[in-house]
Design a protein around this motif. Structure first.
Motif, PDB file in Angstrom:
ATOM      1  N   ALA A 194       0.835  -1.204   0.000  1.00 41.66           N
ATOM      2  CA  ALA A 194       0.000   0.000   0.000  1.00 41.66           C
ATOM      3  C   ALA A 194       0.862   1.243   0.000  1.00 41.66           C
ATOM      4  O   ALA A 194       0.604   2.211  -0.716  1.00 41.66           O
ATOM      5  CB  ALA A 194      -0.920  -0.008   1.215  1.00 41.66           C
ATOM      6  N   HIS A 244      -6.118   4.341  -0.574  1.00 41.62           N
ATOM      7  CA  HIS A 244      -6.102   3.025   0.040  1.00 41.62           C
ATOM      8  C   HIS A 244      -7.091   2.096  -0.676  1.00 41.62           C
ATOM      9  O   HIS A 244      -6.805   0.911  -0.903  1.00 41.62           O
ATOM     10  CB  HIS A 244      -6.469   3.156   1.521  1.00 41.62           C
ATOM     11  CG  HIS A 244      -6.089   1.966   2.347  1.00 41.62           C
ATOM     12  ND1 HIS A 244      -6.993   1.011   2.748  1.00 41.62           N
ATOM     13  CD2 HIS A 244      -4.895   1.573   2.859  1.00 41.62           C
ATOM     14  CE1 HIS A 244      -6.377   0.090   3.464  1.00 41.62           C
ATOM     15  NE2 HIS A 244      -5.105   0.410   3.541  1.00 41.62           N
ATOM     16  N   PHE A 272      -5.689   0.640   7.492  1.00 42.19           N
ATOM     17  CA  PHE A 272      -5.859   2.003   7.009  1.00 42.19           C
ATOM     18  C   PHE A 272      -5.328   3.014   8.013  1.00 42.19           C
ATOM     19  O   PHE A 272      -4.682   3.994   7.634  1.00 42.19           O
ATOM     20  CB  PHE A 272      -7.332   2.292   6.708  1.00 42.19           C
ATOM     21  CG  PHE A 272      -7.575   3.725   6.309  1.00 42.19           C
ATOM     22  CD1 PHE A 272      -6.996   4.250   5.161  1.00 42.19           C
ATOM     23  CD2 PHE A 272      -8.344   4.570   7.104  1.00 42.19           C
ATOM     24  CE1 PHE A 272      -7.195   5.582   4.792  1.00 42.19           C
ATOM     25  CE2 PHE A 272      -8.542   5.894   6.749  1.00 42.19           C
ATOM     26  CZ  PHE A 272      -7.970   6.403   5.590  1.00 42.19           C
ATOM     27  N   PHE A 330      -1.725   3.190   7.661  1.00 42.38           N
ATOM     28  CA  PHE A 330      -1.389   3.867   6.412  1.00 42.38           C
ATOM     29  C   PHE A 330      -1.449   5.381   6.596  1.00 42.38           C
ATOM     30  O   PHE A 330      -0.561   6.118   6.159  1.00 42.38           O
ATOM     31  CB  PHE A 330      -2.351   3.405   5.326  1.00 42.38           C
ATOM     32  CG  PHE A 330      -2.167   4.091   3.994  1.00 42.38           C
ATOM     33  CD1 PHE A 330      -0.990   3.956   3.281  1.00 42.38           C
ATOM     34  CD2 PHE A 330      -3.176   4.877   3.456  1.00 42.38           C
ATOM     35  CE1 PHE A 330      -0.821   4.578   2.058  1.00 42.38           C
ATOM     36  CE2 PHE A 330      -3.019   5.508   2.233  1.00 42.38           C
ATOM     37  CZ  PHE A 330      -1.833   5.352   1.530  1.00 42.38           C
TER      38      PHE A 330
END
Length: 403
Positions: free
Chosen positions: A9, A200, A221, A224
């Motif tokens: 990612a 994402h 997430f 991230f």
């Protein structure tokens, strides 16, 4: 999210957030409102033409000016050089920060600016092929401008292993001693979190996972977001520290100009937000955009101003891409992620394959494989040697012919 997914990612985001990441509708494309080679204000209801000299005179009085880019667009770097030269003419007391370099190579940047290194020595000692996966030719004019004018260069970034660790474990999961001195970032603005959630989701779709399954509360997430905020915070801190380090004998601080991806600049959500949290309000934000960009895509507050880069009508076809996210590995380059339907997938490559050779040449860094792929003519074959577990295999990538 697993370690592998977090790393993928982050790798995908490195390329995605450099662009505007705004959809091009037929209506938007039709409603173009930029004149090639000119500036337009982008801080109101719609872009308004502005005289370049007036704009840059005002920007030269700021403390920090952020210059965005799409990393692989040479015209964006030509625009950056042009803008740097104009700002330097008005305020020679300047430092230039680069997202491309981690802090640990700062001494190499200092020796380059002092004229102590050849170009080849500079690229080797700064580990360009390791720290940045773009051809050096895109950035060399900027580096030479700094050397020619003895303008200090600032290494703004942190080591990739830190951002990967945060993407995997979250900010709280990384021991303070391993954070390279980076402080706690200011919380993401809601619009920035929306943008990152979209990125994402694009990553999830590329991996064949339905975006509806993703949730903002998921650890993957949240981690991230933490990694992106730490990235922005690190660059903001380095810019302010660089200004202090290069203060004049009279105590005057230099203008700090930063070279970084559009994703860190757009709408002031990234580095500018972290600068303000650190108490700096004198910020300018400038971005290059294609002259064919539609008015609907230039939202209020995108930047202080945008420069309309002329569209190349006779441009070469885009370079070929495998559709992978790459990581360094002790034995070559590891494939961390493969985009569904990509050339890599069609060729039989798999996640966790270690690429050791391309066309008979050793592959030791991601840049080596990227260069081999980009230099491959259409309609030809590229043999790769890989390690898959305990097996040594050869995979042939067949590039489609030109259409």
């Amino acid at each position: 999210m697993s370690s592998r997914s977090s790393l993928g990612a982050l790798a995908l985001a490195c390329s995605l957030i450099t662009s505007l990441a705004m959809p091009r509708s037929a209506e938007a494309a039709a409603a173009q409102c930029l004149v090639p080679g000119t500036w337009a204000r982008a801080d109101g209801a719609g872009p308004q033409p502005i005289e370049g000299g007036t704009l840059l005179a005002a920007m030269a009085q700021r403390a920090v000016v952020l210059l965005g880019e799409q990393h692989d667009d040479m015209d964006h770097h030509r625009w950056q050089l042009q803008t740097l030269a104009a700002l330097h003419a008005q305020r020679p007391h300047m430092v230039i920060g680069f997202e491309m370099f981690p802090r640990r190579v700062q001494p190499v940047l200092d020796r380059w600016v002092a004229g102590e290194l050849t170009e080849a020595e500079f690229l080797a000692q700064s580990e360009w092929g390791k720290v940045w996966s773009m051809p050096a030719e895109l950035y060399l004019p900027l580096f030479h401008f700094a050397r020619l004018n003895r303008i200090p260069m600032l290494a703004l970034n942190v080591d990739a292993k830190l951002t990967r660790a945060i993407a995997d474990q979250g900010w709280a999961g990384v021991p303070e001693a391993e954070r390279e001195g980076v402080g706690q970032a200011a919380a993401a603005l809601p619009a920035y979190e929306d943008f990152l959630f979209e990125i994402h989701g694009q990553h999830a779709a590329a991996r064949g996972k339905p975006t509806a399954a993703a949730a903002r509360s998921e650890a993957g997430f949240r981690n991230f977001v933490d990694s992106q905020l730490a990235w922005d915070r690190a660059m903001a801190e380095a810019l302010l520290a660089g200004r202090q380090r290069h203060a004049g004998a009279d105590g005057q601080l230099p203008l700090a100009v930063a070279i970084m991806g559009n994703g860190h600049v757009r709408f002031g959500h990234g580095v500018a937000h972290q600068l303000r949290a650190l108490g700096e309000e004198g910020i300018g934000q400038l971005m290059p955009v294609g002259a064919d960009t539609g008015c609907a895509e230039l939202g209020a507050g995108l930047a202080d101003a945008v420069f309309a880069v002329p569209v190349a009508r006779m441009s070469a076809p885009p370079p070929p891409r495998l559709g992978v996210a790459l990581e360094e590995h002790a034995n070559g380059v590891r494939i961390a992620e493969i985009t569904r339907g990509s050339l890599a997938e069609r060729s039989g490559l798999k996640t966790d394959d270690i690429v050791t050779e391309a066309a008979g040449a050793p592959v030791k860094r991601p840049l080596h494989l990227v260069a081999a792929v980009r230099g491959q003519p259409a309609g030809t074959w590229l043999p790769l040697k890989i390690r898959r577990g305990d097996q040594a295999l050869e995979v042939v990538v067949r590039f489609p012919p030109e259409r």
